[in-house]
Design a protein around this motif. Structure first.
Motif, PDB file in Angstrom:
ATOM      1  N   PRO A 116     -18.421  14.243  25.830  1.00 12.57           N
ATOM      2  CA  PRO A 116     -18.278  12.781  25.885  1.00 12.57           C
ATOM      3  C   PRO A 116     -19.483  12.042  26.462  1.00 12.57           C
ATOM      4  O   PRO A 116     -19.659  10.860  26.203  1.00 12.57           O
ATOM      5  CB  PRO A 116     -17.036  12.592  26.768  1.00 12.57           C
ATOM      6  N   GLY A 117     -20.302  12.715  27.245  1.00 14.54           N
ATOM      7  CA  GLY A 117     -21.489  12.060  27.765  1.00 14.54           C
ATOM      8  C   GLY A 117     -22.575  11.851  26.728  1.00 14.54           C
ATOM      9  O   GLY A 117     -23.512  11.076  26.954  1.00 14.54           O
ATOM     10  N   LEU A 118     -22.464  12.514  25.569  1.00 13.73           N
ATOM     11  CA  LEU A 118     -23.520  12.428  24.562  1.00 13.73           C
ATOM     12  C   LEU A 118     -23.667  11.024  24.001  1.00 13.73           C
ATOM     13  O   LEU A 118     -24.778  10.582  23.703  1.00 13.73           O
ATOM     14  CB  LEU A 118     -23.219  13.407  23.415  1.00 13.73           C
ATOM     15  N   LEU A 119     -22.580  10.303  23.847  1.00 16.08           N
ATOM     16  CA  LEU A 119     -22.637   8.960  23.286  1.00 16.08           C
ATOM     17  C   LEU A 119     -22.807   7.885  24.360  1.00 16.08           C
ATOM     18  O   LEU A 119     -22.622   6.703  24.094  1.00 16.08           O
ATOM     19  CB  LEU A 119     -21.377   8.670  22.472  1.00 16.08           C
ATOM     20  N   GLY A 120     -23.156   8.287  25.568  1.00 13.01           N
ATOM     21  CA  GLY A 120     -23.404   7.323  26.627  1.00 13.01           C
ATOM     22  C   GLY A 120     -22.158   6.837  27.336  1.00 13.01           C
ATOM     23  O   GLY A 120     -22.212   5.830  28.052  1.00 13.01           O
ATOM     24  N   VAL A 121     -21.021   7.512  27.166  1.00 11.11           N
ATOM     25  CA  VAL A 121     -19.762   7.058  27.767  1.00 11.11           C
ATOM     26  C   VAL A 121     -19.878   7.010  29.289  1.00 11.11           C
ATOM     27  O   VAL A 121     -19.606   5.988  29.930  1.00 11.11           O
ATOM     28  CB  VAL A 121     -18.595   7.962  27.340  1.00 11.11           C
ATOM     29  N   ASN A 122     -20.291   8.124  29.895  1.00  8.47           N
ATOM     30  CA  ASN A 122     -20.383   8.182  31.350  1.00  8.47           C
ATOM     31  C   ASN A 122     -21.406   7.188  31.890  1.00  8.47           C
ATOM     32  O   ASN A 122     -21.183   6.520  32.903  1.00  8.47           O
ATOM     33  CB  ASN A 122     -20.764   9.597  31.798  1.00  8.47           C
ATOM     34  N   THR A 123     -22.550   7.090  31.203  1.00  9.45           N
ATOM     35  CA  THR A 123     -23.600   6.188  31.662  1.00  9.45           C
ATOM     36  C   THR A 123     -23.155   4.733  31.579  1.00  9.45           C
ATOM     37  O   THR A 123     -23.420   3.940  32.491  1.00  9.45           O
ATOM     38  CB  THR A 123     -24.867   6.376  30.821  1.00  9.45           C
ATOM     39  N   GLY A 124     -22.505   4.362  30.487  1.00 14.21           N
ATOM     40  CA  GLY A 124     -22.037   2.992  30.343  1.00 14.21           C
ATOM     41  C   GLY A 124     -21.035   2.618  31.415  1.00 14.21           C
ATOM     42  O   GLY A 124     -21.081   1.516  31.988  1.00 14.21           O
ATOM     43  N   ALA A 125     -20.109   3.548  31.710  1.00 11.92           N
ATOM     44  CA  ALA A 125     -19.132   3.282  32.756  1.00 11.92           C
ATOM     45  C   ALA A 125     -19.815   3.136  34.122  1.00 11.92           C
ATOM     46  O   ALA A 125     -19.484   2.249  34.909  1.00 11.92           O
ATOM     47  CB  ALA A 125     -18.097   4.399  32.797  1.00 11.92           C
ATOM     48  N   ALA A 126     -20.776   4.012  34.404  1.00 12.66           N
ATOM     49  CA  ALA A 126     -21.491   3.949  35.679  1.00 12.66           C
ATOM     50  C   ALA A 126     -22.272   2.643  35.809  1.00 12.66           C
ATOM     51  O   ALA A 126     -22.281   2.008  36.871  1.00 12.66           O
ATOM     52  CB  ALA A 126     -22.435   5.148  35.799  1.00 12.66           C
ATOM     53  N   GLY A 146     -11.563  -1.780  35.167  1.00 12.13           N
ATOM     54  CA  GLY A 146     -11.738  -2.490  33.904  1.00 12.13           C
ATOM     55  C   GLY A 146     -13.196  -2.562  33.492  1.00 12.13           C
ATOM     56  O   GLY A 146     -13.523  -2.424  32.304  1.00 12.13           O
ATOM     57  N   PHE A 147     -14.086  -2.758  34.452  1.00  6.85           N
ATOM     58  CA  PHE A 147     -15.511  -2.793  34.148  1.00  6.85           C
ATOM     59  C   PHE A 147     -15.991  -1.429  33.645  1.00  6.85           C
ATOM     60  O   PHE A 147     -16.834  -1.347  32.750  1.00  6.85           O
ATOM     61  CB  PHE A 147     -16.304  -3.206  35.387  1.00  6.85           C
ATOM     62  N   ALA A 148     -15.473  -0.354  34.240  1.00  5.70           N
ATOM     63  CA  ALA A 148     -15.882   0.982  33.821  1.00  5.70           C
ATOM     64  C   ALA A 148     -15.514   1.240  32.364  1.00  5.70           C
ATOM     65  O   ALA A 148     -16.317   1.768  31.583  1.00  5.70           O
ATOM     66  CB  ALA A 148     -15.237   2.032  34.722  1.00  5.70           C
ATOM     67  N   PHE A 149     -14.308   0.857  31.989  1.00 11.63           N
ATOM     68  CA  PHE A 149     -13.898   1.060  30.599  1.00 11.63           C
ATOM     69  C   PHE A 149     -14.729   0.205  29.656  1.00 11.63           C
ATOM     70  O   PHE A 149     -15.168   0.668  28.592  1.00 11.63           O
ATOM     71  CB  PHE A 149     -12.419   0.724  30.436  1.00 11.63           C
ATOM     72  N   LEU A 150     -14.955  -1.051  30.027  1.00 10.95           N
ATOM     73  CA  LEU A 150     -15.758  -1.932  29.181  1.00 10.95           C
ATOM     74  C   LEU A 150     -17.177  -1.400  29.021  1.00 10.95           C
ATOM     75  O   LEU A 150     -17.749  -1.413  27.925  1.00 10.95           O
ATOM     76  CB  LEU A 150     -15.788  -3.338  29.791  1.00 10.95           C
ATOM     77  N   GLY A 151     -17.764  -0.908  30.111  1.00 13.79           N
ATOM     78  CA  GLY A 151     -19.113  -0.359  30.034  1.00 13.79           C
ATOM     79  C   GLY A 151     -19.184   0.871  29.143  1.00 13.79           C
ATOM     80  O   GLY A 151     -20.145   1.049  28.384  1.00 13.79           O
ATOM     81  N   ALA A 152     -18.161   1.730  29.213  1.00 16.81           N
ATOM     82  CA  ALA A 152     -18.127   2.912  28.347  1.00 16.81           C
ATOM     83  C   ALA A 152     -18.066   2.508  26.881  1.00 16.81           C
ATOM     84  O   ALA A 152     -18.762   3.080  26.028  1.00 16.81           O
ATOM     85  CB  ALA A 152     -16.928   3.783  28.713  1.00 16.81           C
ATOM     86  N   ALA A 153     -17.252   1.503  26.579  1.00 14.03           N
ATOM     87  CA  ALA A 153     -17.132   1.051  25.193  1.00 14.03           C
ATOM     88  C   ALA A 153     -18.434   0.430  24.692  1.00 14.03           C
ATOM     89  O   ALA A 153     -18.885   0.707  23.572  1.00 14.03           O
ATOM     90  CB  ALA A 153     -15.981   0.050  25.074  1.00 14.03           C
TER      91      ALA A 153
END
Length: 357
Positions: A116-126, A146-153
């Motif tokens: 899941p980190g390949l598409l930037g999910v973890n980075t976006g949430a962070a 809520g911000f973490a989920f939005l950033g992941a998306a």
């Protein structure tokens, strides 16, 4: 004395398999073994769920656990009902989400090292977490989820657009994900250096933990993961066609572009929800699909549901180990997953025969 003329003997004919004798048992179909495996896996999850409710930093016998489930006046009630039950539910949901997201990503990108980190999910949430802490002053779990989920998306969509959207290929998705990840971590590091509060917020969130389960919105999390899980499993047949190549998949009636959009949407909801609630927990989405394919083979009709169930069992088991390893304190589940999953994955990739996608 005359001898009778003998015709030359015919060469022995190759053995031809005749009809199977009725007394011989018929070979067991492979699907029967897979179905049996699913039943066993569900039973294992039930046992682990009971263990997760019964075991923890505070030692309790079965009578106390039962009283904690049924008697609101019991001393064990707050521990069992308000802490351990939500934690177990969140562990099952997050583990299932990460396991399925990893299997989907590896199938969709045809990359056995995808997670899941390949598409930037973890980075976006962070990035979203430190942004909320630095610019808005948010620090609590309920304020940042809520911000973490939005950033992941947002990070996942950005990766897909950078890769070329309709023309995205597995290689371009991987490269775009690496670029988004690098940019995101650079941003996170810069904010943390400028603001101590952001550093403190990020330090607790980035470990990966189920400790905050009692304050997490469990029902919405389960619903989101459940809906995305159904969508992901329904992609099994198209993903089997995609494994033959884009041209062959198109010939079989599968549009690779539509499939990738649906797959990325499911991965974003699955991994983004789990990451937003628990933080970035590593190795679940990476290791679980490899273990599953070693048993089921490459057929996504079996890989996807198995990965979902195995991910749930794996994360809850790691959480129970973390609770018992350092009593009365505990080791966060993200650390336990890294300690156990890292060497196991090295063992997997070092074997000569690794289950193929």
């Amino acid at each position: 004395m005359s001898t009778a003329h003998r015709a030359p003997s015919a060469p022995p004919s190759p053995a031809v398999e005749g009809p199977r004798d009725a007394s011989e048992p018929a070979p067991r179909p492979r699907n029967a073994r897979r179905i049996t495996g699913l039943v066993v896996l569900v039973a294992v999850i039930a046992v682990l769920a009971v263990a997760s409710v019964a075991l923890g930093a505070r030692a309790m016998d079965l009578g106390q656990v039962w009283a904690g489930l049924t008697d609101p006046g019991s001393d064990a009630y707050p521990v069992v009902t308000e802490l351990r039950l939500p934690r177990t539910a969140l562990g099952l949901a997050a583990g299932a989400a990460l396991g399925l997201a990893g299997a989907l990503m590896q199938a969709m990108t045809r990359n056995p090292l995808a997670d899941p980190g390949l598409l930037g999910v973890n980075t976006g949430a962070a990035a979203a977490v430190v942004t909320a802490a630095y610019f808005l002053g948010f620090s609590s779990f309920t304020q940042t989820i809520g911000f973490a989920f939005l950033g992941a998306a947002v990070a996942t969509v950005a990766t897909y657009l950078i890769a070329g959207a309709a023309t995205a290929t597995p290689a371009r998705l991987a490269l775009a994900g690496a670029a988004v990840t690098a940019a995101g971590y650079a941003y996170v590091s810069a904010i943390q250096l400028m603001d101590a509060a952001s550093l403190e917020t990020m330090r607790f969130w980035s470990v990966g933990s189920l400790v905050n389960a009692h304050t997490a919105p469990i029902l919405p999390v389960v619903i989101l993961i459940g809906v995305a899980g159904v969508v992901g499993i329904l992609l099994a047949r198209p993903l089997n066609a995609l494994a033959l190549g884009d041209a062959t998949a198109t010939g079989l009636g599968v549009d690779p572009r539509v499939l990738r959009v649906a797959g990325i949407a499911a991965i974003t909801v699955l991994a983004g929800t789990a990451t937003a609630v628990c933080g970035p927990i590593v190795f679940v989405g990476l290791v679980v699909p490899h273990v599953v394919r070693a048993f089921t083979g490459p057929d996504q009709n079996w890989v996807l549901p198995y990965s979902m169930l195995t991910g749930a069992a794996f994360l809850v088991l790691m959480d129970v180990i973390g609770r018992l390893a350092a009593r009365p304190a505990e080791v966060q589940v993200g650390i336990v997953c890294a300690v156990v999953g890292g060497p196991f994955f090295i063992y997997l990739v070092s074997r000569r025969k690794v289950a193929r996608l």
